[in-house]
Write an enzyme that holds these catalytic residues in place. Structure first.
Site, mmCIF file in Angstrom:
data_model
loop_
_atom_site.group_PDB
_atom_site.id
_atom_site.type_symbol
_atom_site.label_atom_id
_atom_site.label_comp_id
_atom_site.label_asym_id
_atom_site.label_seq_id
_atom_site.Cartn_x
_atom_site.Cartn_y
_atom_site.Cartn_z
ATOM 1 N N HIS A 56 -39.095 -13.460 89.522
ATOM 2 C CA HIS A 56 -40.037 -14.687 90.176
ATOM 3 C C HIS A 56 -40.578 -14.736 91.491
ATOM 4 O O HIS A 56 -41.279 -15.421 91.496
ATOM 5 C CB HIS A 56 -39.126 -15.967 90.247
ATOM 6 C CG HIS A 56 -39.464 -16.852 89.554
ATOM 7 N ND1 HIS A 56 -39.826 -17.434 88.381
ATOM 8 C CD2 HIS A 56 -39.201 -18.010 90.524
ATOM 9 C CE1 HIS A 56 -41.037 -18.450 88.484
ATOM 10 N NE2 HIS A 56 -39.688 -19.087 90.172
ATOM 11 N N LYS A 84 -54.041 -24.797 89.922
ATOM 12 C CA LYS A 84 -52.412 -24.220 89.818
ATOM 13 C C LYS A 84 -51.696 -23.680 88.201
ATOM 14 O O LYS A 84 -51.858 -24.869 87.509
ATOM 15 C CB LYS A 84 -51.368 -24.613 90.368
ATOM 16 C CG LYS A 84 -49.264 -24.174 90.929
ATOM 17 C CD LYS A 84 -49.607 -22.962 91.429
ATOM 18 C CE LYS A 84 -48.332 -22.137 91.528
ATOM 19 N NZ LYS A 84 -48.155 -21.397 92.516
ATOM 20 N N HIS A 131 -42.065 -23.210 82.873
ATOM 21 C CA HIS A 131 -40.424 -23.633 83.040
ATOM 22 C C HIS A 131 -39.696 -23.034 81.314
ATOM 23 O O HIS A 131 -39.555 -24.144 80.826
ATOM 24 C CB HIS A 131 -39.992 -24.991 83.950
ATOM 25 C CG HIS A 131 -39.817 -25.156 85.248
ATOM 26 N ND1 HIS A 131 -39.111 -26.274 85.124
ATOM 27 C CD2 HIS A 131 -39.577 -24.504 85.896
ATOM 28 C CE1 HIS A 131 -38.604 -26.241 86.122
ATOM 29 N NE2 HIS A 131 -39.431 -24.958 86.653
ATOM 30 N N SER A 173 -44.481 -14.084 84.171
ATOM 31 C CA SER A 173 -43.051 -14.563 83.916
ATOM 32 C C SER A 173 -42.538 -13.677 82.627
ATOM 33 O O SER A 173 -42.861 -13.164 81.867
ATOM 34 C CB SER A 173 -43.063 -15.491 82.880
ATOM 35 O OG SER A 173 -41.902 -16.296 82.088
#
EC number: 6.3.5.3
Length: 708
Positions: A37, A81, A85, A510
């Site tokens: 991450h 950006k 999540h 991710s």
């Protein structure tokens, strides 16, 4: 004991470099900094191929900068950006999605920029499953809760469904801010001696979140890795941070990896000394390791000159918000954390920011292609336009305050791209795009496709793309078939970004998006493109008797299309011809600027049928002549209606001859007219009455979710 994700190989490298056995706190520190991450250890080598510079790039892909920035003229810059999540939202969808919004906002304000817009791109499993309905309902609630409370509008996004996301929803959030170019604040220090100031309380929530995001979902109770959202505290952080931005030397959001990552990245090769006893705590009995890696929300780090520490803290303390000086930066390149007078971490900065980099084995996995099935055209039309991917998302965006701040010009659902007013009077268009069905078949073509589609989406409102941020979402990179799709998708994005002169100024990777059985999601790279309206803005309007002009050529490339998702994987994979996307987009923008277009829509997922349906749901009908639809396969109506080959648009105009005379290399043809027969799609001599599908378009989510 903190749960580590380091492999035995990585642990041995750490021991050799350090020349000793790290203690428990040091292992936790290394694990956070070397997590996938935070370190990009399986992707950094390939990410270097992205074009990241250009005349408009103010801040590109730089180490430890929290966001990218693009010049929009008159001394102003936008800050972009994009983050996700995913894992937290799979465990606690409300707090997982809400804290995703909060993290993006803090990334924006860390550059001294005012947040002006959010986009959310959400993917969950089939809504026939109760758990997926629960996930979606609470993901939307969480995004609305945070964005609405803090006063940042959600202006657009995507909502898509596939069985591959049953246990691993994807929740991507993009943030946009504005700032004077000369007021951008760095995220890293440039000198030793500056004081380290932290604001906010540190608790147990979000413990080890970076490591949690760097492994597959286990099915165990990992609720402790999910942060808890507090938008009212976030509003204090936002307002005060912006008010003091010109009084500090650097600002960093405390996000993934917590304090150890924030301090190390802000140090930027310098050293640091931090006293954990000074960190304001939410609970009193936290262990030092928990303080180090907690990812409690609403916290920021500031690098401050000694004489301004009291002034900075006074601004926060006015709102009774915790603020404390916890250490200082040194010139010896060693990161030190102390607890109760004892040094518990003493690690070289070089060790922490230089994890071993991996280039895993790649292996192409070709999905079998079936013979083209017999498909009833009418049935296919009804199936496609009734799918939840194509219905109105009003149920979702009606829960968001998309007009707060008064900068929203085109609202969610009104066009292919959202449009926001900038302080210099210019109009900014933004759009996010992904295509996991195509990526599953050909990740390279998919990478090009999503950049080209975003570029076309911006053109439909009169804008030209100037830059992108990306998010690359895949399964376990150690699996050769998974890593192959990552490498190929990245290659396609890089090629298209160079072609359109839309540099990549930021992004995220991710990995480990898998369920507890180890089944990966479909490869889901995503791009968000920003562009400027060049002259005139097209809001889009429809009226009877407008001519429908199609730009571009339908090709017999059906594999990876939405139709093949419904009927089986048949045909050839679409080949993206970037030049066709460019010249067709330029023609659309030119037509808008000259007042020749009243409505424009790109032809993407769902093909021409989906594009035409956007006219029907606005209360009109269409009358199409199939011989006017240009295709590379003659009179094959299935291809003409459902092909997703790129470089194509439909435009509604009173002057179709203008397009035929000014096409400049673009294939242009008049394919029909807008009619007053509401909800009727007429193709040649056959009429389809789609009133049920239109009712489904407007009411699907209200029925499926609200009546659950």
């Amino acid at each position: 004991m903190v749960k580590l994700t380091l492999s035995p190989f990585e642990m041995e490298i750490a021991r050799k470099r350090l020349g000793r056995e790290p203690n428990e706190a040091e292992w936790a520190t290394i694990d956070a900094l070397w997590s996938e991450h935070c370190s990009y250890k399986s992707s950094k080598v390939y990410l270097r191929s992205f074009p990241s510079s250009g005349e408009r790039v103010v801040m590109g892909i730089e180490d430890w900068q929290d966001a990218g920035a693009l010049d929009v003229g008159d001394g102003w810059a936008i800050v972009l950006k994009l983050e996700s999540h995913n894992h937290p939202s799979a465990i606690d969808p409300f707090n997982g999605s809400a804290t995703g919004v909060g993290g993006i906002i803090r990334d924006i304000i860390s550059k001294g920029a005012i947040p002006i817009a959010l986009l959310d791109m959400i993917r969950v499993g089939n809504l026939n499953r109760e758990r997926n309905r629960w996930l979606l309902k609470n993901i939307i609630r969480g995004i609305g809760f945070y964005g609405n409370s803090i006063g940042v509008p959600v202006v657009g996004g995507e909502l898509s469904f596939d069985d591959t996301y049953d246990d691993n929803p994807l929740v991507d959030v993009a943030g946009i801010g504005v700032v004077r170019k000369d007021k951008i604040v760095p995220s890293v220090v440039k000198q030793a001696g500056l004081k380290i100031v932290i604001v906010g309380l540190t608790g147990l929530d979000g413990l080890g979140g970076a490591s949690f995001a760097s492994r597959k979902l286990s099915g165990e109770n990992e609720i402790g890795a999910v942060q808890i959202a507090d938008p009212f505290a976030g509003k204090i952080v936002l307002d005060v941070t912006l008010s003091i931005a010109d009084k500090v030397e650097a600002i960093k959001d405390l996000g993934g990896g917590g304090l150890v990552v924030g301090v190390t990245e802000m140090a930027n090769g310098f050293g640091a000394v931090v006293d954990l006893d000074r960190v304001p705590l939410r609970v009193s009995d936290l262990t030092p390791e928990e303080i180090l890696i907690s990812e409690t929300q609403e916290r920021m780090l500031f690098a401050v000159k000694e004489e301004r520490v009291k002034e900075i803290c006074a601004e926060f303390e006015y709102y009774e918000y915790p603020c404390a000086e916890i250490g200082y930066f040194t010139d010896d390149s060693v990161i030190r954390f102390r607890y109760r007078g004892k040094e518990i971490v003493n690690l070289p900065s070089e060790l922490l920011v230089s994890p071993p980099l991996f280039m895993w084995e790649v292996r192409k996995h070709k999905r079998p292609s079936i013979e083209r099935p017999k498909i009833d055209i009418e049935e296919a039309i009804r199936k496609v336009v009734s799918h939840p991917d194509f219905v109105s998302k009003e149920w979702a965006y009606s829960q968001f305050d998309y007009e707060v701040g008064t900068s929203t010009v085109i609202k969610p659902g009104e066009a292919d791209a959202a449009v926001i007013a900038l302080p210099n009077g210019k109009l900014l268009a933004v759009k996010g795009d992904a295509n996991p069905d195509l990526c599953e078949n050909d990740a390279y073509e998919c990478g090009k496709y999503i950049v080209a589609e975003a570029y076309r989406n911006l053109a439909t409102v009169g804008a030209k793309g100037i830059g992108i941020v990306d998010h690359l979402q895949f399964g376990d990179p150690r699996k050769p078939e998974v890593y192959y799709t990552f490498v190929e998708a990245l290659r396609g994005i890089a090629e298209a970004a160079k072609f359109f002169n839309t540099p990549v100024v930021g992004g995220k990777v991710s990995f480990y998006n898998e369920n507890k059985e180890g089944k990966a999601i479909k490869p889901t790279p995503l791009v968000v493109m920003a562009g400027l309206v060049e002259d005139k803005l097209l809001r889009g309007s429809i009226e009877e008797d407008l001519s429908i002009v199609m730009l571009g050529l339908a090709r017999d490339e059906m594999r990876g299309t939405f139709l093949s998702k419904l009927y089986g994987n048949f045909g050839e994979t679409p080949k993206v011809r970037l030049n066709e996307d460019l010249v067709a987009s330029e023609l659309v923008v030119q037509g808008i600027n000259r007042g020749k277009i009243l409505f424009a829509k790109d032809i993407g997922r769902g093909g021409l049928v989906s594009a035409l349906f956007s006219i029907l749901v606005r209360g009109y009908g269409v009358d199409i002549r199939s011989n006017g639809i240009k295709a590379d396969i003659g009179d094959d109506l299935l291809v003409k209606l459902f092909s997703e080959s790129t470089g194509r648009f439909i435009v509604l105009t009173k002057e179709p001859e203008w397009f035929l005379e000014n096409k400049k290399g673009v294939i242009a043809s008049v394919i029909g007219k807008v009619t007053k027969s509401s909800g009727v799609l007429k193709i040649d001599d056959k009429s389809l009455e789609l009133s049920k599908e239109i009712d489904n378009y407007y009411n699907y989510f209200f029925r499926v979710i609200e009546n659950d």
